[in-house]
Design a protein around this motif. Structure first.
Motif, mmCIF file in Angstrom:
data_model
loop_
_atom_site.group_PDB
_atom_site.id
_atom_site.type_symbol
_atom_site.label_atom_id
_atom_site.label_comp_id
_atom_site.label_asym_id
_atom_site.label_seq_id
_atom_site.Cartn_x
_atom_site.Cartn_y
_atom_site.Cartn_z
ATOM 1 N N TYR A 282 36.162 87.969 -1.139
ATOM 2 C CA TYR A 282 36.212 86.869 -0.172
ATOM 3 C C TYR A 282 37.201 85.788 -0.611
ATOM 4 O O TYR A 282 38.072 85.370 0.158
ATOM 5 N N ARG A 285 41.101 86.794 -0.730
ATOM 6 C CA ARG A 285 41.711 86.870 0.602
ATOM 7 C C ARG A 285 41.857 85.480 1.198
ATOM 8 O O ARG A 285 42.893 85.145 1.798
ATOM 9 N N ARG A 288 44.822 83.246 -0.520
ATOM 10 C CA ARG A 288 46.199 83.501 -0.077
ATOM 11 C C ARG A 288 46.455 82.866 1.278
ATOM 12 O O ARG A 288 47.495 82.223 1.490
ATOM 13 N N THR A 320 43.997 86.059 -8.432
ATOM 14 C CA THR A 320 43.608 87.205 -7.606
ATOM 15 C C THR A 320 43.781 88.504 -8.375
ATOM 16 O O THR A 320 42.939 89.409 -8.315
ATOM 17 N N VAL A 326 41.622 92.099 -4.027
ATOM 18 C CA VAL A 326 40.756 92.297 -2.867
ATOM 19 C C VAL A 326 40.356 93.759 -2.716
ATOM 20 O O VAL A 326 39.176 94.088 -2.555
#
Length: 347
Positions: A282, A285, A288, A320, A326
């Motif tokens: 979560y 994403r 970004r 990330t 992700v």
């Protein structure tokens, strides 16, 4: 889980926020200000926050994962260009191995793709990877295979390598370990490493939340002063909608990141890693999208050296990548919940 912060935790948040606001970079040019960065490093060292996960009574950490996440969030918001993540991850790894605290600043060595801890086959065998967050760091921890699991080994860190993150340099390392940390240690089991991974992922989520918050604050401030057609662009409904959506993403990310931090100390390793996977999928994403929105609000200047907006995005991209992005975490969530009808989840 009680989502409210205690008075002590709120005081910790306020202290971390003041440190980041007072000594963090206010422009891209200040990233090269060695005197300012040295003051920030000295101030952070004086707080003792790098030792939050060192063991206390019964090998329990001095502070909870939630409290470590609070500091990580505020330092991320202020783009603090001093080492915190690396030393905190190393301290947690030492604690789980029952090894004594480090006597010099250290970080951890990850595989070149930053997806997991680097592992060597044994003493004398080469160990290569990327040491993260190496500002002022000369040593990194890696794993060596032994009977019953893995033990910690140290590898030297020299210099830095180009990194997409302008606030947290990395270093490429290749060569044999220099030895084991002094003192006794317990071999790390698969569950130990899984629990450590859950903590790391939760901490990267906290950094992502802070980075998003800083990006939104920067964009809102700019939208209030930048004028087009004789009025501030923040009065335009389209800009308001963009920033409102970004704010909603930040709030959702904060909730799921706090749950992951709570789970790292409270739930069994596998369940904690499940919670961390949900949070990382979560937050990564959202981060970004939020940071790109901040750049869009700034317009062309957002991608230049005159603006910090792209520095937030750079920091978010590194956080990330740490311990999986992700896709990797969505795969874990899908597999654990048997979504997709095939082994390994959605493909």
């Amino acid at each position: 889980m009680d989502v409210r912060l205690s008075s002590e935790q709120q005081a910790l948040r306020d202290a971390a926020a003041r440190l980041a606001d007072d000594l963090g970079p206010k422009s891209v040019a200040e990233l090269g200000d060695g005197a300012r960065a040295a003051k920030l490093d000295t101030a952070l060292e004086a707080t003792g926050w790098r030792e939050l996960r060192t063991p206390a009574d019964g090998n329990r950490p001095l502070a909870s994962a939630v409290e470590a996440a609070i500091v990580a969030e505020e330092l991320g918001r202020g783009l603090a260009d001093t080492s915190f993540l690396g030393p905190t991850l190393a301290a947690e790894l030492r604690r789980r191995a029952s090894a004594p605290p480090a006597t010099v600043p250290e970080t951890v060595l990850l595989t070149p793709d930053l997806s997991r801890l680097a592992v060597t086959g044994g003493a004398g065998e080469p160990c290569s990877g990327t040491a993260i967050d190496v500002q002022g760091i000369t040593s990194a921890l890696a794993l060596a295979e032994v009977d019953g699991g893995h033990e910690l080994v140290t590898v030297p860190v020299y210099g830095t390598s180009p990194s997409r993150d302008l606030t947290r340099p990395a270093a490429e390392v290749s060569g044999p370990p220099t030895g084991r940390p002094p003192g006794a240690q317990t071999p790390l089991s698969a569950a130990d490493i899984e629990g450590w991974t859950a903590f790391v992922v939760a901490l990267t989520c906290a950094d992502l939340v802070g980075t998003m918050r800083g990006a939104v604050e920067l964009a809102c401030s700019y939208a209030g002063v930048r004028q087009q057609y004789g009025t501030a662009i923040g009065s335009f409904q389209s800009v308001q909608h963009m920033l409102a959506d970004a704010h909603v993403s930040v709030e959702g990310s904060r909730s799921v990141a706090l749950h992951a931090a709570w789970a790292a100390d409270t739930l069994p390793a596998a369940q904690a890693l499940d919670a961390a996977a949900v949070a990382k999928a979560y937050c990564a994403r959202a981060a970004r999208a939020v940071c790109e929105t901040a750049i869009q609000v700034h317009g062309g200047i957002g991608n230049t050296w005159e603006c910090l907006a792209h520095v937030h995005l750079r920091r978010a991209l590194l956080s990330t990548q740490l311990l999986g992005g992700v896709g990797a975490h969505l795969d874990r969530v899908a597999a654990r919940r048997e979504i997709g009808g095939v082994p390994g989840g959605l493909r």
